[in-house]
Scaffold this motif. Structure first.
Motif, PDB file in Angstrom:
ATOM      1  N   LYS A 158       0.863  -1.421   0.015  1.00 25.11           N
ATOM      2  CA  LYS A 158       0.014   0.197   0.635  1.00 25.11           C
ATOM      3  C   LYS A 158       0.661   0.969  -0.070  1.00 25.11           C
ATOM      4  O   LYS A 158       0.562   2.322  -0.388  1.00 25.11           O
ATOM      5  N   ARG A 162       0.835   3.632  -2.883  1.00 21.83           N
ATOM      6  CA  ARG A 162       0.340   5.639  -3.366  1.00 21.83           C
ATOM      7  C   ARG A 162       1.580   6.299  -3.393  1.00 21.83           C
ATOM      8  O   ARG A 162       1.499   6.878  -3.902  1.00 21.83           O
ATOM      9  N   GLU A 168      -2.736   8.524  -2.424  1.00 24.68           N
ATOM     10  CA  GLU A 168      -4.120   8.807  -3.022  1.00 24.68           C
ATOM     11  C   GLU A 168      -3.763   6.994  -2.417  1.00 24.68           C
ATOM     12  O   GLU A 168      -2.776   6.065  -2.015  1.00 24.68           O
ATOM     13  N   ILE A 169      -5.365   6.170  -2.135  1.00 19.76           N
ATOM     14  CA  ILE A 169      -4.924   5.144  -1.131  1.00 19.76           C
ATOM     15  C   ILE A 169      -5.602   4.144  -2.567  1.00 19.76           C
ATOM     16  O   ILE A 169      -6.562   4.211  -3.499  1.00 19.76           O
ATOM     17  N   ALA A 170      -3.860   3.301  -3.944  1.00 15.61           N
ATOM     18  CA  ALA A 170      -4.217   2.855  -5.103  1.00 15.61           C
ATOM     19  C   ALA A 170      -4.848   1.659  -4.308  1.00 15.61           C
ATOM     20  O   ALA A 170      -4.452   0.761  -5.575  1.00 15.61           O
ATOM     21  N   ARG A 216       0.702   6.014   4.852  1.00 12.03           N
ATOM     22  CA  ARG A 216      -0.431   7.019   4.892  1.00 12.03           C
ATOM     23  C   ARG A 216      -0.545   7.259   5.921  1.00 12.03           C
ATOM     24  O   ARG A 216      -1.824   5.915   7.258  1.00 12.03           O
TER      25      ARG A 216
END
Length: 255
Positions: A158, A162, A168-170, A216
């Protein structure tokens, strides 16, 4: 008071924000060693644990390997990968649930990916098979997938993703897991098959770009009190005790 590596993790995130990737790798490594030694207060890493708190240490070690590769320290990244493979395999002697052992197999494949080692595809296929075999013993794969061990195994991919998607939350829950939780084995095996297809190329792209984003944390769009001096975004990411730009991980300025 137990030293759980939190301060090292904070320093690692700060180093990412300053683009000091070798320093980030060093601090993530130190955080990993602390957490592997004592996953929680008074808890041994060698004991059975239904939550898998030791996973955070493996996560930090994996991110350390990626940070070293971004820094151009490939040999050190490979050493972290070798270390991670050995630790993950050893922890299978303590975590006694087959589904947890399958997650450790997933970590083995992640370390091979992060460390730029051979045998990546075969390692992910081993994890897929382990999940399939463990499925009959899992009542709720959704609950299993949210335990600390499984959250930790999802963290590196994650964070890498990103880095390539404007912060962003990819990669979302539904990307990592199968579509039918009634088939627990296939539902969880999708984690390994998805990573087999995506993680190596994502890591290669991050290494090529020379940029690894901070993880994140708590985010806020259009925050009127902060501005990024690098890209002028007002979208904020609070990662640990660091207040960063959500878009490019630069420390933000108060307005």
């Amino acid at each position: 008071m137990t030293d759980d590596g939190s301060e090292n993790r904070q320093r690692a995130i700060g180093a990412l924000a300053r683009r000091e990737y070798e320093r980030a790798g060093n601090e993530y490594t130190r955080a990993a060693w602390h957490r592997l030694a004592t996953p929680r207060a008074e808890q041994s890493p060698f004991d059975a644990d239904e939550k898998g708190w030791v996973g955070a240490g493996l996560q930090f070690l994996c991110v350390a390997a990626i940070a070293y590769r971004v820094a151009g320290r490939g040999a050190r990244a490979t050493r972290r990968g070798v270390e991670g493979v050995s630790v993950a395999k050893d922890l299978k002697q303590g975590l006694d649930r087959p589904v947890q052992r399958a997650c450790l197999d997933e970590f083995v494949a992640d370390f091979r990916t992060a460390g730029d080692m051979s045998g990546v595809a075969d390692a992910y296929r081993d994890a897929e098979s382990a999940y399939e075999g463990a499925g009959d013993g899992v009542d709720s794969p959704q609950a299993v997938g949210t335990t600390p061990l499984f959250d930790a195994a999802a963290g590196p991919i994650k964070q890498v993703a990103r880095s390539l998607d404007d912060g962003e939350i990819a990669i979302k829950w539904e990307d990592l897991h199968g579509s039918d939780p009634a088939d627990a084995g296939a539902f969880l095996a999708h984690r390994a098959s998805y990573k087999r297809r995506r993680f190596p190329s994502l890591v290669d792209r991050v290494v090529e770009s020379g940029y690894l984003a901070a993880p994140r944390g708590t985010t806020e769009y259009n925050n009127d009190n902060h501005r990024c001096p690098a890209c002028e975004s007002t979208d904020v990411n609070w990662a640990g005790n660091n207040t960063l730009c959500m878009r490019c991980s630069t420390p933000v300025e108060r307005r």
